[in-house]
Design an enzyme around this catalytic site. Structure first.
Site, PDB file in Angstrom:
ATOM      1  N   HIS A 165      -3.718   9.500   4.986  1.00 30.59           N
ATOM      2  CA  HIS A 165      -4.136   8.089   4.944  1.00 30.59           C
ATOM      3  C   HIS A 165      -5.576   8.000   5.445  1.00 30.59           C
ATOM      4  O   HIS A 165      -5.837   8.067   6.638  1.00 30.59           O
ATOM      5  CB  HIS A 165      -3.208   7.237   5.821  1.00 30.59           C
ATOM      6  CG  HIS A 165      -3.298   5.765   5.554  1.00 30.59           C
ATOM      7  ND1 HIS A 165      -4.388   5.018   5.917  1.00 30.59           N
ATOM      8  CD2 HIS A 165      -2.437   4.923   4.942  1.00 30.59           C
ATOM      9  CE1 HIS A 165      -4.196   3.761   5.558  1.00 30.59           C
ATOM     10  NE2 HIS A 165      -3.016   3.673   4.958  1.00 30.59           N
ATOM     11  N   CYS A 188       0.871  -1.181   0.000  1.00 34.71           N
ATOM     12  CA  CYS A 188       0.000   0.000   0.000  1.00 34.71           C
ATOM     13  C   CYS A 188       0.901   1.222   0.000  1.00 34.71           C
ATOM     14  O   CYS A 188       2.015   1.181  -0.510  1.00 34.71           O
ATOM     15  CB  CYS A 188      -0.966  -0.032   1.191  1.00 34.71           C
ATOM     16  SG  CYS A 188      -0.156   0.050   2.790  1.00 34.71           S
TER      17      CYS A 188
END
Length: 635
Positions: free
Chosen positions: A557, A27
């Protein structure tokens, strides 16, 4: 090997070796391993390893936290551990046109070098014939033509491999599918010849499907033959279909026999459907286009020139230019002359001129290196390297080449230029316009057409296209620590503020990735907190990395473990390497839907290069609205 090769070796060794790795993805900050046995991993060694921030275990994944450069580390780990890397491939997003471009460029990118080389061989061969160094019946010509033409003739085989990689099909199965499409006896002409050998030359087809003649059947279904050598569209569609069959087959076939039974059923299902359904559909499209072009040319040659010139390269991409070529052959056979393909003559020169202009403006050194061979191929009339590798992925330059080709098509058709032979490509095609009596006026007009196509394509690209790729020097901005008193980061998300240490994710809470704050969003929208550039936008859109014009690197995030949603409930309005302005909307997300799916939406906002600053000061407010100051970085 990349610059993180040594780190990659240590990571692979300490997660239990390559034999302990089931799969690997990444990620925005972490390598996400799925290990066969997590007890074999050396947690403490990894946590204290230079280049590794920490180790996390969550959702059945063994997560090695790296930071913003995780894609580079991932690439080296893939190589060291001999993994395929295919699990990292994400479906392309955007509208249908963008997805189609992504598929086509993804399928052609791997063999661009070989494609350019083959085009150059064909061009050299045409040049030697034009200069009368040998004839097109000599052994010299035959050998060079075979070398240059092979990649085009067996295009389905090569695309079978690259498309299989794109659609996650077993690559060897993709090669077999492509080879089957090139098998001589399945071509339309071969099927017709085999039938007429018994029924008599010119005998009517005994079957039909969708109004198309069929000379054979398969399980009682009429089989409409087509010519698949050198084709593009059929193999891509068949491989995409085969990939879905493989996915289903792997779910129902026991693992112990999957090695041979999965390919068996994939081939047995995908290829017959490809021959019986996909082939006839492509043939129907070809017939429809042929009828349309004939009617348009009869109505207005000039309009025909604009339309065919504009769309010619698009037709070539889909292999649908074969709808026009038979018309030219018929005219040349019956009348000794044809105008059908005259309008397409300027396309290769417009495309080549666009690449020349791009060469002066490209920032990507690797892409720039592809330009010279693509230019040479384009001059010789082979534009696939330029289209698939350079202009099509950038979109706007490809459209400029279409405009230049349309202008040349209009001129040549309006000027009554006629082709007397189907001879050389590119610059050597100018001799096609010399009639049998030696009148070269058509050739002179073709040079004007070349000038029109090239000039328009070059000027449009040079003055109206800007390379959006970020120069390699951009990273140096953060390294140089530009001297400013302070850097203000406005809030990218509205909501309530909490200390980063309260995050439910230990990596964020411990400040392992940098300093910052935690926001519990009240509005599902991320906006640019400063003027800068999108450094990283993960395909799942749950995380975005930005760098300000002054060098501050910021990670946003959205939620915890929301990478598992695979982009669901997220919508991105920018792409990686885009330049953004403060307040510009970057991403929208559905807070309620994400929470109902079982995910926490707390959003860490982190300065990842906090070590470059004297101090990072967070807002002391409990809530924060649009445009308000969230973080102040002191230099």
């Amino acid at each position: 090997m990349g610059k993180y090769n040594e780190l990659a070796k240590k990571i692979v060794e300490n997660v239990g070796g390559e034999g302990n790795i089931n799969s690997l993805t990444h990620c925005i900050t972490r390598l996400r391993f799925k290990l066969k046995d997590e007890s074999k991993a050396n947690d403490d060694i990894l946590k204290n390893m230079d280049g590794v921030v920490t180790v996390m275990k969550s959702g059945g994944q063994y997560q090695v936290v790296i930071g913003n450069h995780v894609p580079d580390v991932y690439a080296d780990v893939i190589e060291v551990a001999h993994l395929s890397g295919e699990s990292e491939e994400a479906p392309s997003d955007g509208n249908i046109f963008n997805r189609l471009i992504d598929i086509l460029s993804g399928c052609f990118q791997p063999f661009l070098g070989a494609l350019a080389a083959a085009g150059m061989v064909k061009g050299v061969n045409a040049l030697f014939v034009f200069l009368k160094l040998y004839t097109d019946t000599s052994g010299n010509y035959t050998m060079l033509n075979g070398i240059g033409d092979a990649i085009f003739y067996f295009m389905p085989v090569i695309l079978g491999y690259t498309a299989a990689k794109k659609f996650r099909l077993n690559p060897m199965v993709g090669i077999v599918i492509g080879a089957a499409l090139c098998y001589p006896s399945v071509q339309g002409g071969a099927l017709q010849a085999a039938y007429e050998a018994g029924a008599g030359a010119g005998a009517a087809a005994p079957f039909s499907l969708l109004g198309l003649p069929a000379y054979e059947t398969f399980l009682g279904i009429p089989w409409v033959g087509a010519s698949y050598t050198s084709s593009v569209v059929p193999i891509i569609f068949i491989v995409a279909f085969a990939a879905q069959i493989q996915k289903i087959a792997k779910k129902v076939i026991p693992a112990v026999v999957q090695t041979f039974l999965v390919p068996f059923f994939v081939l047995l299902i995908a290829l017959p459907i490809g021959f019986l359904i996909i082939g006839p559909i492509i043939s129907m499209l070809t017939d429809l286009l042929s009828s349309g072009f004939s009617a348009l040319m009869n109505f207005s040659p000039a309009l025909y020139g604009i339309i065919l010139g504009f769309f010619w390269q698009v037709l070539v991409i889909f292999g649908l230019h074969w709808s026009v070529i038979p018309l030219a052959i018929m005219q040349l056979t019956q009348d000794g002359a044809s105008q059908v393909l005259v309008a397409s003559f300027g396309a290769s020169f417009a495309q080549t001129a666009v690449v020349i202009a791009m060469y002066f403006k490209l920032k990507d050194k690797k892409l720039k290196a592809l330009c010279p061979p693509a230019i040479i191929s384009g001059i010789f009339g082979v534009t696939e390297p330029a289209i698939y590798g350079i202009t099509l992925p950038k979109k706007k330059p490809f459209i400029f080449s279409m405009i230049g080709a349309a202008a040349a098509g209009f001129y040549m058709m309006s000027s009554g230029v006629i082709s007397y032979v189907m001879g050389g490509l590119g610059i050597f095609g100018v001799v096609n316009f010399i009639d049998k009596a030696g009148d070269a006026s058509g050739m002179m007009k073709s040079f004007i057409g070349i000038a029109i196509a090239g000039l328009i394509g070059f000027l449009l690209t040079f003055f109206f296209w800007k390379d959006d790729a970020v120069e390699e020097e951009v990273k140096a901005v953060s390294d140089s620590k530009i001297s400013v008193n302070k850097e203000i980061v406005a809030t990218p998300i509205q909501g309530t503020i909490a200390p980063l240490a309260t995050s439910k994710d230990a990596a964020f809470a411990q400040g392992a990735l940098g300093k910052g704050v935690l926001i519990h969003p009240t509005k599902g929208e991320v906006v640019a907190p400063f003027d800068g550039t999108v450094m990283t936008l993960f395909p799942t859109k749950h995380a975005i990395g930005l760098i300000s014009d002054n060098g501050l690197e910021l990670l946003i995030h959205i939620g915890l473990d929301t990478v598992q949603l695979d982009g669901k409930y997220f919508e991105a309005f920018v792409q990686q390497n885009d330049t953004v302005k403060k307040g510009q909307v970057l991403v929208r997300f559905d807070i309620d839907a994400i929470q109902k799916a079982g995910y926490n939406v707390e959003t860490p906002i982190i300065v990842t290069n906090a070590g470059d600053y004297l101090d990072i000061l967070e807002s002391q407010n409990k809530t924060i609205g649009a445009g308000e100051e969230l973080i102040t970085a002191l230099v």
